[in-house]
Every structure is written in structure tokens, then in C-alpha cells.
Write an enzyme that holds these catalytic residues in place. Structure first.
Site, PDB file in Angstrom:
ATOM      1  N   TRP A 183       0.962  -1.411  -0.050  1.00 17.98           N
ATOM      2  CA  TRP A 183       0.030   0.132   0.009  1.00 17.98           C
ATOM      3  C   TRP A 183       0.961   1.285   0.041  1.00 17.98           C
ATOM      4  O   TRP A 183       0.239   2.302  -0.249  1.00 17.98           O
ATOM      5  CB  TRP A 183      -0.871   0.092   1.305  1.00 17.98           C
ATOM      6  CG  TRP A 183      -0.076  -0.395   2.476  1.00 17.98           C
ATOM      7  CD1 TRP A 183      -0.031  -1.317   3.131  1.00 17.98           C
ATOM      8  CD2 TRP A 183       0.443   0.690   3.156  1.00 17.98           C
ATOM      9  NE1 TRP A 183       0.754  -1.331   4.366  1.00 17.98           N
ATOM     10  CE2 TRP A 183       1.119  -0.274   4.323  1.00 17.98           C
ATOM     11  CE3 TRP A 183       0.863   2.002   3.108  1.00 17.98           C
ATOM     12  CZ2 TRP A 183       1.899   0.617   5.308  1.00 17.98           C
ATOM     13  CZ3 TRP A 183       1.800   2.712   4.131  1.00 17.98           C
ATOM     14  CH2 TRP A 183       2.458   1.694   5.232  1.00 17.98           C
ATOM     15  N   LYS A 243      -2.193  -8.697  -7.262  1.00 18.77           N
ATOM     16  CA  LYS A 243      -3.156  -8.790  -5.941  1.00 18.77           C
ATOM     17  C   LYS A 243      -2.451  -7.477  -5.051  1.00 18.77           C
ATOM     18  O   LYS A 243      -1.286  -7.760  -4.666  1.00 18.77           O
ATOM     19  CB  LYS A 243      -2.733 -10.169  -5.415  1.00 18.77           C
ATOM     20  CG  LYS A 243      -3.557 -10.366  -4.289  1.00 18.77           C
ATOM     21  CD  LYS A 243      -3.236  -9.605  -3.041  1.00 18.77           C
ATOM     22  CE  LYS A 243      -3.902  -9.670  -1.606  1.00 18.77           C
ATOM     23  NZ  LYS A 243      -4.121  -8.557  -0.625  1.00 18.77           N
ATOM     24  N   SER A 301      -4.786  -4.945   0.590  1.00 19.09           N
ATOM     25  CA  SER A 301      -6.289  -4.719   0.869  1.00 19.09           C
ATOM     26  C   SER A 301      -6.753  -3.481   1.299  1.00 19.09           C
ATOM     27  O   SER A 301      -8.048  -3.055   1.176  1.00 19.09           O
ATOM     28  CB  SER A 301      -6.663  -5.794   1.817  1.00 19.09           C
ATOM     29  OG  SER A 301      -6.757  -6.994   1.222  1.00 19.09           O
ATOM     30  N   GLY A 314       6.941  -6.129  -0.236  1.00 18.78           N
ATOM     31  CA  GLY A 314       6.302  -6.221   1.323  1.00 18.78           C
ATOM     32  C   GLY A 314       7.309  -6.758   2.400  1.00 18.78           C
ATOM     33  O   GLY A 314       8.376  -6.535   2.329  1.00 18.78           O
ATOM     34  N   SER A 315       6.573  -7.237   3.357  1.00 20.62           N
ATOM     35  CA  SER A 315       7.221  -7.630   4.346  1.00 20.62           C
ATOM     36  C   SER A 315       8.169  -8.994   4.309  1.00 20.62           C
ATOM     37  O   SER A 315       7.873  -9.832   3.216  1.00 20.62           O
ATOM     38  CB  SER A 315       6.388  -7.932   5.448  1.00 20.62           C
ATOM     39  OG  SER A 315       5.370  -9.338   5.462  1.00 20.62           O
ATOM     40  N   GLU A 359      11.114  -7.699  -3.287  1.00 19.48           N
ATOM     41  CA  GLU A 359      11.802  -6.490  -2.604  1.00 19.48           C
ATOM     42  C   GLU A 359      11.078  -6.288  -1.273  1.00 19.48           C
ATOM     43  O   GLU A 359       9.715  -6.132  -0.957  1.00 19.48           O
ATOM     44  CB  GLU A 359      11.368  -5.273  -3.528  1.00 19.48           C
ATOM     45  CG  GLU A 359      12.224  -4.018  -2.985  1.00 19.48           C
ATOM     46  CD  GLU A 359      11.427  -3.194  -2.258  1.00 19.48           C
ATOM     47  OE1 GLU A 359      11.725  -3.258  -1.000  1.00 19.48           O
ATOM     48  OE2 GLU A 359      10.541  -2.516  -2.900  1.00 19.48           O
ATOM     49  N   LEU A 360      11.698  -6.741  -0.044  1.00 18.89           N
ATOM     50  CA  LEU A 360      11.166  -6.940   1.225  1.00 18.89           C
ATOM     51  C   LEU A 360      11.726  -5.781   2.392  1.00 18.89           C
ATOM     52  O   LEU A 360      11.739  -4.622   1.583  1.00 18.89           O
ATOM     53  CB  LEU A 360      11.547  -8.334   1.856  1.00 18.89           C
ATOM     54  CG  LEU A 360      11.445  -9.598   0.824  1.00 18.89           C
ATOM     55  CD1 LEU A 360      11.826 -10.697   1.545  1.00 18.89           C
ATOM     56  CD2 LEU A 360       9.857  -9.615   0.641  1.00 18.89           C
ATOM     57  N   CYS A 395      10.330   1.574   2.575  1.00 20.60           N
ATOM     58  CA  CYS A 395      11.404   0.555   2.452  1.00 20.60           C
ATOM     59  C   CYS A 395      12.943   1.145   2.406  1.00 20.60           C
ATOM     60  O   CYS A 395      13.835   0.745   3.422  1.00 20.60           O
ATOM     61  CB  CYS A 395      11.326  -0.633   1.571  1.00 20.60           C
ATOM     62  SG  CYS A 395       9.754  -1.611   1.927  1.00 20.60           S
TER      63      CYS A 395
END
Length: 458
Positions: free
Chosen positions: A134, A158, A161, A210-211, A232-233, A266
Site C-alpha cells: 500500500w 493482488k 487490501s 512487502g514484508s 523486494e522486502l 522500505c
């Protein structure tokens, strides 16, 4: 998490959405598979024309989209507007350069492999699933989608949310620009629905931003299906300041590097590692500047720092600060959750962080900075490399020998000298260690989801 727009400025639900059902999921995967067949047969010139048209649509909607981003995830409106324009620039970059990046490469002396001609060519691989966050709801998705589609792949998104309206905007953008039906679509599904889609044989590969736990989960599923991934975390990027640096300039950039996107990036600088000779000067100026920032309504053009995007994110950030305080850290400025509507947290500077504190190793996803003192460059490198992350880094020095040491020694996907980490379409982006695998952007990014095919002729 419900699929809903929850305004982080007020904490109120603006709009809720039902997830698509199994029938619609199947329809969209089938359409993407057909879309790939159609798109892979088109020319780079055709795709470039459609991509530029989609970029034009994006730019035409800049004000509407900026407001949408700000309402959904709380970024200050000027930064939201900049994200829209940056996304359009990235789309045009791949429209301009995809053919060049994916041009066949032939050996100058094919006789070395007993051939009359030999080399490689890049070909699209199929439908790529993207699981996106997000915090940059357009840029993160489009820096995947633009190279994937320009290579001739189809894409399924995806999205997070809590940014469903951004996902729905992107759902139709490329078809509106002229791409074949099915080339790109969004899937309004919960996180629990990702595995079913990824295991579908029509999905060729996946990418996730994301995480770290989410990345590990997706990689494990993809590995069991022998599918390529780009991840890519998280990151806890160091920002190193040495005695030869222009300290006031470093402070000015440090503030921006820490609070960009209200600190929810990040690649935001999070750990400020400062040589003892300039430590007091840096800390004093940095804390003063952080304390002067305006926190408030992100739709107000004068706001510097908006709310944290989710209530759970705000609570996690506060928990990190409270843990450091309880274990003896010095809260120089900020550090208290305000009593107001919405999920705000003030710009915070913390000194004297030690290894037993969570902030020493965990990523603070919000406007919280730690400042640490080091005696020399070697100690700076050791501290910078002490976490499991390795996304990017920034170094402030005017000593060529120090610059060389940091560039060679920092365990990160990037080193930015006398500046702050940023992503550019022209440069590869990604990390090492727990910050991920693979690269986005530049030629490297478009080649990630291609079959590098060897061709040999006798």
C-alpha cells in the site's frame, strides 16, 4: 484484513468491497492467459504506443489519483501527486527502451562454439502475478507492470487490501490504453487467496514487495512450483555521516530521507550512524529539524507528515519506541502517540540505542529515527551491516578513500554517496540478505521475467 478504504486521517471506513469469488478468479486467470498469447505476438512498437497512451491517461487523472492515494493511505498530497507523475515517467521509460533492453545478443566470433551464428534472445514467459503493498500504491505496481507488459507478458495484480480503489483504477488502465483484453487485471482477493492463484499452472512467475514474512511465504510456494520470483522486502537503511561531510546539508537530506511518505518507505533512511567528531552537531540540528515538521491533514499542502496508514502499523511503531524507552534509550524528540483522531505518530529521534532494543534490528515503518555514534569508518561499516537487512544505504563523506571503503563494504543493494536513496527507472533496484532477491527497474528489471534463450546455428 477487510478489503476496504479506511481513511487513516480519521480512522473511518470510506468504502468496503467484496472479494471476487472463485468463478471470477478463474475468469481473470483465463483471460490473462489468453491476453498473454495475444500480447506476445505484438511488436515492441505497438506495445510502446499503448504504454504511452496509458501513461497519458495516468497523467490526465493526476489530481484525482493524488487525492485517492492520500485518502486511502495518508501520504501528504504533494507527494501523492509526485508519485503519479513518477509512475507515468517509468511507463514511458520502458516504452522507449524495452526493445533496446531485450535485443538479441550475438557472439562476435561464433566459431568459438563451432557455429556459424550463436547468441541469446529474450522472450516473455507468460502471466506474472504481482503482490504489491500500500505504501506506493501506483509506483510499486506500475514499476512491475510497465516492464512486464513491454516484454510481452501479461500481469495479474493482488494489491494490498487497504488500497482497493487504487487497484481498481489499475485494473482497467492498460486496456484503456489499447493493450489486448486480459493483458492486465487486478484481483480483489485477501492474502489467503494468493496461494491458490500462484499454484495455478497458467501463472509463470511472481513478484512481491512487502514484508519479510510475506516474501518467505510466497517464495516457498513458488519454489515448490518451480516458479521464478522477485522479492523486494524490508529495509533498515543506514545513513552514515563522516567528519568531511557538509553536516548541515547532510541534516537537510536526512530529514527528507527519514520522513518521506511519512516514514513509510522500505528505502527510507532509518539508522543514522554518525562519526563522533560531528555527532553532537548532527544530532542537535537533526532533532531540531525533525521537531519542526508539521504533522496533520495530508490533504493540506503545508503538511509534512501525515498519518500512519493503518492502526496496527501505528501501534507497532509506538511499541518499538516504548521498548527502546523502557530499556534506557534517549528519546530526544517526539516519542508519544498524540491524543487525536486518526493514526498519527510524531517525528521521533532516539539516541543511545543498544542491541537488546527491538529498534536496533527491526524496521521502524514510520517517522522514527535512531542516531548512533561511531569512532571511525570501520565501526560505521560494522554497525551498518549488523542487521539482517540489506536494501540500500547512504554515505556522507568527501574523503575518496572512505567513499571507496563504504561502496565496497556495505552489504546493500545500493550505496548513495552524499545524497539519499531513491529509485530511478534508469537504475536497478533491489536488496541482499533478508531484503530480497532479484532486481526491479532498468534493463535488469525487464529481463527478470524473460526466458533468456540460447540460439546456436551450425
Amino acid at each position: 484484513m477487510a478489503i476496504a478504504t479506511v481513511n487513516p486521517t480519521t480512522g473511518l471506513v470510506e468504502q468496503e468491497f467484496d472479494p471476487i469469488d472463485e468463478t471470477e478468479i478463474e475468469r481473470r486467470i483465463a483471460a490473462a492467459a489468453d491476453g498473454f498469447v495475444s500480447l506476445s505476438k505484438t511488436s515492441f512498437e505497438e506495445r510502446a504506443g499503448w504504454m504511452r497512451a496509458a501513461a497519458d491517461l495516468l497523467e490526465a487523472d493526476v489530481d484525482e489519483l493524488a487525492r485517492l492515494i492520500t485518502v486511502e493511505m495518508g501520504r501528504p498530497i504533494g507527494q501523492s501527486r509526485a508519485e503519479v507523475l513518477k509512475s507515468a515517467k517509468g511507463m514511458r521509460f520502458y516504452a522507449d527502451h524495452a526493445e533496446e533492453f531485450l535485443a538479441p545478443e550475438w557472439l562476435p566470433d561464433p566459431s568459438a562454439v563451432n557455429a556459424s551464428a550463436a547468441g541469446t534472445r529474450y522472450e516473455p514467459i507468460g502471466v506474472v502475478l504481482a503482490v504489491m503493498p500500500w505504501n506506493y500504491p501506483l509506483w510499486q505496481a506500475l514499476r512491475f507492470a510497465a516492464p512486464a507488459l513491454m516484454a510481452g507478458n501479461a500481469g495479474l495484480l493482488k494489491h494490498a487490501s487497504n488500497v482497493p480503489q487504487a487497484a481498481l483504477y489499475l485494473d482497467t488502465l492498460f486496456e484503456r490504453g489499447g493493450f489486448p483484453a486480459g493483458s492486465f487485471a487486478s484481483l480483489l482477493i485477501p492474502a489467503s487467496g494468493v496461494e491458490r492463484v500462484l499454484r495455478d499452472k497458467r501463472i509463470a512467475a511472481a513478484t512481491l514487495t512487502g514484508s519479510e514474512p510475506a516474501g518467505r511465504s510466497l517464495a516457498a510456494i513458488a519454489g515448490s512450483e518451480v516458479k521464478h520470483v522477485v522479492l523486494e522486502l524490508g529495509g533498515s537503511d543506514p545513513f552514515i555521516v563522516m567528519p568531511t561531510a557538509d553536516v548541515p546539508a547532510a541534516v537537510s537530506v536526512a530529514v527528507k530521507a527519514r520522513v518521506q511518505n511519512s516514514g513509510q518507505s522500505c528505502i527510507a533512511a532509518k539508522r543514522f550512524i554518525v562519526h563522533s567528531d560531528v555527532y553532537d552537531e548532527f544530532l542537535g540540528l537533526f532533532a531540531a529539524r525533525m521537531g519542526e515538521l508539521s504533522v496533520g491533514d495530508p490533504l493540506d499542502e503545508s503538511t509534512d507528515v501525515g498519518p500512519i496508514a493503518t492502526e496496527s502499523g501505528r501501534d507497532e511503531l509506538a511499541g518499538l519506541v516504548d521498548d527502546a524507552r523502557a530499556k534506557g534509550a534517549d528519546i530526544v524528540v517526539g516519542g508519544a502517540t498524540p491524543d487525536r483522531a486518526g493514526w498519527f505518530y510524531p517525528p521521533t529521534v532516539i539516541a543511545d540505542v543498544t542491541p537488546e532494543m527491538r529498534l536496533f534490528a527491526e524496521e521502524a515503518f514510520g517517522p522514527v529515527a535512531t542516531v548512533s555514534r561511531v569512532a571511525d569508518a570501520a565501526e560505521a561499516v560494522k554497525l551498518a551491516n549488523s542487521t539482517t537487512f540489506g536494501l540500500s544505504s547512504a554515505v556522507w563523506t568527501n574523503d575518496p578513500a572512505e567513499e571507496d571503503l563504504f561502496v565496497r563494504s556495505l552489504a546493500a543493494g545500493g550505496v548513495f554517496v552524499n545524497g539519499m536513496t531513491a529509485s530511478f527507472p534508469e537504475l536497478p533496484f533491489g536488496g541482499v540478505k533478508d531484503s530480497g532477491v532479484g532486481r526491479e527497474l532498468s534493463a535488469a528489471g525487464i529481463r527478470e521475467f524473460c526466458n533468456l534463450k540460447t540460439v546456436w546455428k551450425g
